[in-house]
Write a protein that holds these residues in place. Structure first.
Motif, PDB file in Angstrom:
ATOM      1  N   PRO A 508      78.386  77.000  41.664  1.00 33.75           N
ATOM      2  CA  PRO A 508      77.300  76.379  42.936  1.00 33.75           C
ATOM      3  C   PRO A 508      76.316  75.386  42.405  1.00 33.75           C
ATOM      4  O   PRO A 508      75.782  75.488  41.573  1.00 33.75           O
ATOM      5  CB  PRO A 508      76.598  77.462  43.811  1.00 33.75           C
ATOM      6  N   THR A 509      75.972  74.386  43.263  1.00 34.88           N
ATOM      7  CA  THR A 509      74.841  73.181  42.841  1.00 34.88           C
ATOM      8  C   THR A 509      73.773  73.741  42.292  1.00 34.88           C
ATOM      9  O   THR A 509      73.420  73.505  41.805  1.00 34.88           O
ATOM     10  CB  THR A 509      75.061  71.991  43.926  1.00 34.88           C
ATOM     11  N   VAL A 510      73.316  75.139  43.329  1.00 32.28           N
ATOM     12  CA  VAL A 510      71.692  74.988  42.880  1.00 32.28           C
ATOM     13  C   VAL A 510      71.720  75.775  41.678  1.00 32.28           C
ATOM     14  O   VAL A 510      70.430  75.474  40.919  1.00 32.28           O
ATOM     15  CB  VAL A 510      71.686  76.208  44.371  1.00 32.28           C
ATOM     16  N   VAL A 511      73.321  77.022  41.062  1.00 32.19           N
ATOM     17  CA  VAL A 511      73.410  76.914  39.947  1.00 32.19           C
ATOM     18  C   VAL A 511      73.259  76.396  38.677  1.00 32.19           C
ATOM     19  O   VAL A 511      72.633  76.553  37.638  1.00 32.19           O
ATOM     20  CB  VAL A 511      74.015  78.057  39.688  1.00 32.19           C
ATOM     21  N   ALA A 512      74.151  74.966  39.126  1.00 31.93           N
ATOM     22  CA  ALA A 512      74.350  73.768  37.760  1.00 31.93           C
ATOM     23  C   ALA A 512      73.209  73.210  37.442  1.00 31.93           C
ATOM     24  O   ALA A 512      72.340  72.777  36.337  1.00 31.93           O
ATOM     25  CB  ALA A 512      74.853  73.490  38.388  1.00 31.93           C
ATOM     26  N   GLU A 513      72.309  73.055  38.492  1.00 27.92           N
ATOM     27  CA  GLU A 513      70.747  72.247  38.717  1.00 27.92           C
ATOM     28  C   GLU A 513      70.109  72.736  38.236  1.00 27.92           C
ATOM     29  O   GLU A 513      69.315  72.248  37.229  1.00 27.92           O
ATOM     30  CB  GLU A 513      70.888  71.068  39.878  1.00 27.92           C
TER      31      GLU A 513
END
Length: 546
Positions: A508-513
């Motif tokens: 998920p984007t929140v994890v990667a960012e």
């Protein structure tokens, strides 16, 4: 009512006690592992689900604890005084071995003729390392040895015996068994990781050359799984350091010139009987050419190192599952611990560590599945020591922080966390210490400078959208021209940049960012829990067993 009567009354169970983590499926509840199987080996889903259901099975958990508490015992003589060199194990050890070998954790990559065999097998190993590290050792050695044995025609029957999905603990010649196990006997007292310094010698009985019989004399200071049916070892021959294969027993049933002198008293991994042994005219078969032993063993080490990288991610996963389970069930100040502002950043940080480690380990496994592709062979050659170095270094910190996140109950031997904590440092030592992995990366870059290109090509499209990752990539490109000056820093940067790119693509984007901002930015302090301004609930949810 008397005081005695008062004490005899049943006491109410206090509120806010956390039940044991049992019954969850470690595969179907794991977002990373399920994605790997669904994308790269969907045919293996049923097998992974079956093993995942056993990870948090109370009976399996008890077996793992019992095997560590009741450690192996060496018997050098039988009741009549005859030499036997037996190692007695608690029944729990055999129960675990039967489950691991029976699930194909050791051999799936070599027995299945379908795409994604190494990826599927890596998922099984990742699950198994959540169960028990001691039996993960013989499982991993079998995985690494099968292609070596297949390369020598005379050893094909042994390769078939090791690939069987089953376990037979009988200490008899392999012709009388339904399945086999193997150990690795490499290190000597003075030699450490430098196999060229070994003094054990092997001389031919008749003709010299691959597949011929040699007699081995010498010692090994770290001999893992002495009760295995056979061993891979190295010895000095006329042509130099060579790889040899030794059965534990000769065809007549007698011991094959092997004496077990002592079992190691280890910090962790205690159910695995590491030993000190001597060879006295032990009969062996030469594997490959004389003088090529180090190269032969390193071809095997590629798989064991991958297994330690994946296994460390699995150990992180087990510890993380315990932490999230406890912090979701335990409340304080009117809320679950996981929701508290002081605790949420810690748990989120642990989730990021696990996510990066798991994706990196599985990426290397996928490269093994594409060895016909030149670029993927280079990815494997470079990222295997990178992943082994990074994941194995990080797991010790994760297990310690998990104990902190649970508190005193996680420091008691009835809990699984002390077992994780003792196990964690081993992966960074076994099959090459951290410095050895860093040196290996340096050798790859010196001998095959283009090995870094496929890794950079994989990171670059993601870096174009993330300035912090772009800065890290530019630094890597500069450092690879002189890796010996900043070796550890370079390897760490490659690991973090690769993890970041994988998470951008697959998490998920929140994890990667959050991973990029913390691991490649300037706002991440020492230790865990110093993250700021992130969506902690969403990151934590990614790590929960669904």
């Amino acid at each position: 009512m008397t005081l005695v009567d008062d004490f005899a009354r049943p006491r109410p169970v206090p509120d806010n006690l956390v039940p044991d983590l049992t019954g969850a499926n470690a595969f179907t509840g794991d977002r990373v592992a399920t994605a790997v199987v669904d994308r790269h080996a969907p045919w293996a889903r049923g097998r992974a689900e079956a093993l995942g259901a056993r990870v948090w099975d109370p009976r399996v958990l008890k077996a793992a604890r019992d095997a560590q508490r009741h450690t192996p015992e060496l018997r050098t003589l039988d009741r009549l005084g005859r030499e036997v060199c037996d190692v007695d194990f608690h029944p729990a050890y055999h129960e675990l071995m039967a489950l691991g070998f029976g699930s194909g954790v050791h051999s799936l990559a070599w027995t299945v003729d379908r795409p994604g065999g190494h990826a599927a097998r890596a998922v099984l190993s990742y699950l198994w390392n959540q169960v028990d590290g001691s039996t993960a050792c013989p499982l991993g050695m079998a995985y690494a040895s099968i292609p070596v044995l297949r390369s020598q025609p005379e050893l094909a029957p042994w390769a078939r015996a090791l690939a069987v999905e089953g376990y037979d603990p009988a200490d008899v010649p392999i012709t009388e068994k339904s399945a086999g196990t193997i150990g690795y006997f490499m290190t000597e007292k003075h030699g450490g990781s430098d196999l060229r310094a070994n003094v054990t010698v092997a001389r031919p009985v008749g003709r010299r050359g691959p597949g011929e019989t040699y007699l081995v004399n010498g010692h090994k200071w770290f001999a893992s799984v002495p009760m295995a049916d056979c061993y891979l070892t190295v010895a000095q021959t006329e042509g130099g350091v060579s790889c040899l294969f030794l059965p534990r027993r000769r065809a007549d049933g007698g011991l094959n010139g092997i004496t077990v002198k002592r079992l190691k008293d280890k910090l962790g991994n205690r159910a695995n009987a590491s030993s000190e042994i001597e060879y006295h005219d032990a009969e062996a078969v030469l594997v490959g050419e004389e003088g090529q032993g180090v190269r032969t063993i390193l071809s095997s080490a590629e798989y064991t190192r991958l297994d330690f990288a994946v296994g460390s991610a699995g150990l992180m996963r087990a510890a993380l599952s315990q932490a999230l389970h406890h912090n979701d069930h335990r409340t304080a100040f009117g809320a679950p611990l996981a929701a508290l502002p002081i605790q949420a950043p810690v748990l989120a940080d642990l989730v990021l560590e696990w996510a990066g480690a798991a994706h990196l380990g599985f990426r290397v496994a996928r490269a093994e599945d594409a060895h016909d592709d030149v670029a993927e062979r280079l990815v494997s050659r470079l990222l295997t020591p990178v992943a082994k170095f990074w994941n194995c270094r990080r797991v010790a910190g994760v297990t310690e922080e998990v104990i902190q996140s649970i508190g005193g109950n996680a420091y008691i031997e009835e809990h699984d966390c002390p077992r994780y904590y003792r196990e964690a440092p081993l992966n960074a030592i076994w099959e090459g210490t951290s410095n050895m992995m860093v040196m290996d990366v340096g050798r790859v870059l010196a001998r095959e400078p283009k090995a870094v290109e496929p890794v950079i090509d994989e990171i670059r499209p993601v870096a174009d959208e993330h300035p912090l990752l772009a800065d890290a990539l530019a630094e890597i490109e500069e450092l690879v021209t002189a890796p010996e000056d900043t070796a550890r820093y370079l390897v760490a940067k490659i690991a973090l940049a690769t993890q970041a790119a994988l998470l951008v693509r697959e998490a998920p984007t929140v994890v990667a960012e959050a991973f990029i901002a913390s691991r490649l930015g300037s706002g991440w302090g020492p230790g865990y829990g110093t993250l700021r301004g992130l969506d902690f609930p969403a990151i934590i949810d990614y790590g929960r067993l669904a």
